[in-house]
Design an enzyme around this catalytic site. Structure first.
Site, mmCIF file in Angstrom:
data_model
loop_
_atom_site.group_PDB
_atom_site.id
_atom_site.type_symbol
_atom_site.label_atom_id
_atom_site.label_comp_id
_atom_site.label_asym_id
_atom_site.label_seq_id
_atom_site.Cartn_x
_atom_site.Cartn_y
_atom_site.Cartn_z
ATOM 1 N N SER A 53 -3.049 3.994 5.987
ATOM 2 C CA SER A 53 -2.017 3.750 4.974
ATOM 3 C C SER A 53 -2.398 2.716 3.915
ATOM 4 O O SER A 53 -1.801 2.689 2.845
ATOM 5 C CB SER A 53 -0.703 3.331 5.633
ATOM 6 O OG SER A 53 -0.793 2.030 6.163
ATOM 7 N N LYS A 94 1.401 -3.810 4.887
ATOM 8 C CA LYS A 94 1.702 -3.127 3.620
ATOM 9 C C LYS A 94 1.665 -4.151 2.487
ATOM 10 O O LYS A 94 1.578 -5.342 2.698
ATOM 11 C CB LYS A 94 3.094 -2.479 3.650
ATOM 12 C CG LYS A 94 3.352 -1.549 4.810
ATOM 13 C CD LYS A 94 2.575 -0.275 4.745
ATOM 14 C CE LYS A 94 2.871 0.584 5.973
ATOM 15 N NZ LYS A 94 1.972 1.674 6.132
#
Length: 186
Positions: A53, A94
């Site tokens: 990701s 993230k």
């Protein structure tokens, strides 16, 4: 006049000196272990990246150092890579895109915060961002996205959503493994 020290007394002093030295080593090792634990649990912590990701900034199995102290003094800022508790069992890594009270959206592969497109030099050309939003970030939360936009479970996903600031573990500061990828992230 000469002094005479019995052999057993000399041997006892050497043994005592040896015991003192051993005790000093034990104390030094105990202090080192305590300091290492304090640093590990309260200041800096290693984190292993799991999944694609955050590519191309971070890769699967990269190890990063997470600064756990920084956000005791200030809130996360846009562009910072953070580690947060996504569930009780799982932490995610993230990038912060928007802050509390801001509105974030994406249209035609451009991410906008409060209607203004943002610069994203960390996104590879050709890496698409699907349209979404607008989403208003609740107070006490941040909006996060993975750098690999088409393969990231992040704040766009209702199961993750905007991240409560009190779930943030810290800022990822350095990729330290593998050595060929060593890099400061801020």
């Amino acid at each position: 006049m000469s002094e005479f020290t019995p052999r057993s007394a000399k041997h006892g002093r050497r043994r005592r000196r040896g015991n003192d030295e051993a005790w000093e080593w034990v104390q030094a090792l105990a202090v080192a272990v305590v300091l290492a634990l304090i640093i590990r649990y309260f200041i800096f912590s290693p984190f292993s990246v799991s999944g694609p990701s955050m590519m191309s900034t971070l890769h699967n199995n990269d190890l990063v150092i997470v600064n756990k102290v920084l956000y005791m003094f200030r809130d996360p800022k846009p562009g910072e890579v953070i580690v947060f508790h996504a569930t009780e069992e799982k932490d995610y890594i993230k990038r912060v895109i928007a802050l509390p009270g801001q509105t974030v959206s994406a249209y035609n592969n451009v991410v906008r915060v409060n209607g203004e497109s943002i610069e994203e030099p960390y996104i590879d050309e050709g890496n698409r961002t699907a349209d979404f939003g607008p989403v208003k970030v609740p107070e006490g939360h941040v909006f996060v996205m993975g750098d690999n936009r088409m393969n990231s479970s992040d704040s766009r996903n209702p199961e993750v959503g905007p991240v409560p600031i009190d779930h943030v573990v810290g800022r990822a500061d350095v990729i330290f493994w593998p050595l060929k990828d060593f890099q400061v992230l801020w």
